[in-house]
Design an enzyme around this catalytic site. Structure first.
Site, PDB file in Angstrom:
ATOM      1  N   GLY A 186      -1.292   9.302   1.475  1.00  0.00           N
ATOM      2  CA  GLY A 186      -2.074   9.785   0.336  1.00  0.00           C
ATOM      3  C   GLY A 186      -1.291  10.853  -0.404  1.00  0.00           C
ATOM      4  CB  SER A 200      -1.185   4.645   0.042  1.00  0.00           C
ATOM      5  OG  SER A 200      -0.436   3.882  -0.864  1.00  0.00           O
ATOM      6  CE1 TYR A 236       3.648  -4.954  -2.125  1.00  0.00           C
ATOM      7  CE2 TYR A 236       4.639  -4.705   0.035  1.00  0.00           C
ATOM      8  CZ  TYR A 236       3.546  -4.594  -0.803  1.00  0.00           C
ATOM      9  OH  TYR A 236       2.359  -4.111  -0.316  1.00  0.00           O
TER      10      TYR A 236
HETATM   11  N1  LIG Z   1      -2.189  -4.068   0.554  1.00  0.00           N
HETATM   12  C1  LIG Z   1      -1.977  -3.418  -0.553  1.00  0.00           C
HETATM   13  O1  LIG Z   1      -2.605  -3.654  -1.591  1.00  0.00           O
HETATM   14  C2  LIG Z   1      -0.950  -2.331  -0.562  1.00  0.00           C
HETATM   15  C3  LIG Z   1      -0.849  -1.423  -1.636  1.00  0.00           C
HETATM   16  C4  LIG Z   1       0.108  -0.412  -1.567  1.00  0.00           C
HETATM   17  C5  LIG Z   1       0.952  -0.324  -0.461  1.00  0.00           C
HETATM   18  N2  LIG Z   1       0.843  -1.235   0.563  1.00  0.00           N
HETATM   19  C6  LIG Z   1       1.692  -1.157   1.775  1.00  0.00           C
HETATM   20  O2  LIG Z   1       1.527   0.120   2.353  1.00  0.00           O
HETATM   21  C7  LIG Z   1       2.794   0.751   2.493  1.00  0.00           C
HETATM   22  C8  LIG Z   1       2.646   2.251   2.378  1.00  0.00           C
HETATM   23  O3  LIG Z   1       2.141   2.648   1.136  1.00  0.00           O
HETATM   24  P1  LIG Z   1       3.007   3.456   0.060  1.00  0.00           P
HETATM   25  O4  LIG Z   1       4.451   3.129   0.269  1.00  0.00           O
HETATM   26  O5  LIG Z   1       2.395   3.188  -1.243  1.00  0.00           O
HETATM   27  O6  LIG Z   1       2.620   4.987   0.312  1.00  0.00           O
HETATM   28  P2  LIG Z   1       2.772   6.068   1.448  1.00  0.00           P
HETATM   29  O7  LIG Z   1       3.173   5.454   2.729  1.00  0.00           O
HETATM   30  O8  LIG Z   1       1.520   6.862   1.473  1.00  0.00           O
HETATM   31  O9  LIG Z   1       3.925   6.969   0.882  1.00  0.00           O
HETATM   32  C9  LIG Z   1       5.254   6.524   0.773  1.00  0.00           C
HETATM   33  C10 LIG Z   1       6.088   7.661   0.260  1.00  0.00           C
HETATM   34  O10 LIG Z   1       6.004   8.733   1.168  1.00  0.00           O
HETATM   35  C11 LIG Z   1       7.280   9.225   1.475  1.00  0.00           C
HETATM   36  N3  LIG Z   1       7.310   9.456   2.934  1.00  0.00           N
HETATM   37  C12 LIG Z   1       7.090   8.561   3.909  1.00  0.00           C
HETATM   38  N4  LIG Z   1       7.203   9.129   5.127  1.00  0.00           N
HETATM   39  C13 LIG Z   1       7.526  10.422   4.890  1.00  0.00           C
HETATM   40  C14 LIG Z   1       7.798  11.529   5.728  1.00  0.00           C
HETATM   41  N5  LIG Z   1       7.743  11.400   7.057  1.00  0.00           N
HETATM   42  N6  LIG Z   1       8.086  12.718   5.138  1.00  0.00           N
HETATM   43  C15 LIG Z   1       8.149  12.846   3.808  1.00  0.00           C
HETATM   44  N7  LIG Z   1       7.892  11.837   2.949  1.00  0.00           N
HETATM   45  C16 LIG Z   1       7.604  10.637   3.490  1.00  0.00           C
HETATM   46  C17 LIG Z   1       8.287   8.151   1.142  1.00  0.00           C
HETATM   47  O11 LIG Z   1       9.402   8.817   0.653  1.00  0.00           O
HETATM   48  P3  LIG Z   1      10.875   8.174   0.477  1.00  0.00           P
HETATM   49  O12 LIG Z   1      10.680   7.059  -0.531  1.00  0.00           O
HETATM   50  O13 LIG Z   1      11.667   9.293  -0.018  1.00  0.00           O
HETATM   51  O14 LIG Z   1      11.311   7.620   1.795  1.00  0.00           O
HETATM   52  C18 LIG Z   1       7.542   7.298   0.145  1.00  0.00           C
HETATM   53  O15 LIG Z   1       7.939   7.647  -1.168  1.00  0.00           O
HETATM   54  C19 LIG Z   1       3.644   0.100   1.399  1.00  0.00           C
HETATM   55  O16 LIG Z   1       5.012   0.253   1.624  1.00  0.00           O
HETATM   56  C20 LIG Z   1       3.181  -1.331   1.491  1.00  0.00           C
HETATM   57  O17 LIG Z   1       3.829  -1.992   2.555  1.00  0.00           O
HETATM   58  C21 LIG Z   1      -0.092  -2.213   0.521  1.00  0.00           C
END
Ligand SMILES: NC(=O)c1ccc[n+]([C@@H]2O[C@H](COP(=O)([O-])OP(=O)(O)OC[C@H]3O[C@@H](n4cnc5c(N)ncnc54)[C@H](OP(=O)(O)O)[C@@H]3O)[C@@H](O)[C@H]2O)c1
Length: 291
Positions: free
Chosen positions: A210, A207, A51
């Site tokens: 979604g 994610s 990351y």
């Molecule tokens: N294992 C893997 O291959 C893999 C792949 C992808 C991700 N991950 C892990 O999974 C975590 C989560 O996935 P992700 O970050 O891709 O996607 P996500 O959690 O589905 O979405 C994150 C986005 O949603 C917004 N958000 C979060 N909470 C919110 C709320 N309560 N209200 C409004 N908007 C909100 C955030 O906005 P702001 O930025 O404005 O705060 C951020 O831009 C990652 O951080 C990582 O640690 C793992």
């Protein structure tokens, strides 16, 4: 609270990826986001050695950021479980590589432990199976790391049912978690979630928001994008909370092994997501949101 292995964690974790990849906030906001999550009851932080920004960044940036944020935290830190991952890298054009070579995985975990400033990494996850390396060999590196005490608990990510069973065979009950993509909109990991519930493994959906992650989506356009999102917005309006919080509460209601790790790059979103741990949806709402 939920369990990751023998560690009790807040039911909602923090995905730290947006804090250190391209587009990441500045140091002050990144640290404030981690602190806001911790203040709101989060005790699981998910990061990875990969990351980092593809240009201008370096492997481990995300781990170093988490370590700095924890060191600067005024509250209780000893109950925080930092989960990191190895086995992926970045390319200068923003792509992601995969590397399941056992020797490199062992070295990567040792470097992660140094960056996190710990003797043993609380939870170390294989980021993604490498099609060029038999998965059993990559898992063997994880077993070596557990044996050596570099890693206390092990997890796998981006895996199917057969790979989870193989990991269980090789790692025994030191395998404690599976991290796959799963959200109201992306449901193809249902078989892996069911297996986790059967084996008592924590399921950390990545994610987890979604398509609901864009807060600008209003009910109508959300419904057009995916008819199921409409129900999330409706319940959110009725409750006076964000649809993201409803999505996380729905995920928690699906199974006691689910520990979502929503990403955040702002204190407000980290706080809002963490509050999903307190949002108990009733039977009517869950029926409306669907299975
Ligand atoms: N294992 C893997 O291959 C893999 C792949 C992808 C991700 N991950 C892990 O999974 C975590 C989560 O996935 P992700 O970050 O891709 O996607 P996500 O959690 O589905 O979405 C994150 C986005 O949603 C917004 N958000 C979060 N909470 C919110 C709320 N309560 N209200 C409004 N908007 C909100 C955030 O906005 P702001 O930025 O404005 O705060 C951020 O831009 C990652 O951080 C990582 O640690 C793992």
């Amino acid at each position: 609270m939920r369990y990751v292995g023998d560690v009790a964690v807040g039911a909602v974790g923090l995905g730290a990826m947006p804090l250190s990849i391209e587009g990441h906030p500045d140091e002050a906001r990144a640290v404030a986001t981690v602190h806001a999550a911790l203040d709101a009851g989060v005790t699981l932080i998910d990061t990875a050695d990969s990351y980092h920004a593809p240009t201008g960044g370096a492997p481990g940036d995300g781990e170093l950021l988490v370590a700095r944020a924890l060191a600067a935290y005024g509250g209780a830190r000893d109950r925080v479980l930092v989960a990191t991952k190895g086995g992926r890298g970045r390319t200068p054009d923003g792509g992601w590589t995969v590397d399941g070579d056992p020797a490199r995985l062992r070295r990567a975990a040792q470097a992660s432990a140094r960056r996190l400033g710990v003797e043993a990494i609380g939870l170390y996850q294989l980021h993604k199976p490498d099609p060029a390396v038999p998965y059993a060999e990559s898992l063997g590196a994880l077993r070596d790391l557990l044996d050596a005490g570099t890693v206390r608990m092990a997890g796998v990510s981006n895996v199917d049912v057969a790979q989870i069973r193989l990991a269980r065979e090789i790692l025994g009950d030191r395998l404690v978690s599976v991290q796959n993509r799963w959200s109201p909109a992306v449901r193809d990991s249902e078989p892996e979630l069911r297996l986790c519930a059967e084996l008592g493994l924590a399921f950390l959906p990545w994610s987890p928001l979604g398509g609901i992650s864009r807060s600008s989506l209003d009910g109508a356009s959300a419904q057009a994008a995916d008819p199921r999102f409409g129900a999330f917005h409706r319940v959110a309006r009725e409750r006076g909370v964000s649809p993201q919080r409803v999505a996380l509460a729905w995920a928690l209601a699906r199974s006691p092994v689910v520990v979502p790790i929503p990403g955040a790059s702002r204190p407000e979103t980290a706080r809002d997501s963490a509050a999903a741990a307190e949002l108990a949806l009733d039977g009517r709402e869950l029926e409306l949101l669907g299975p």
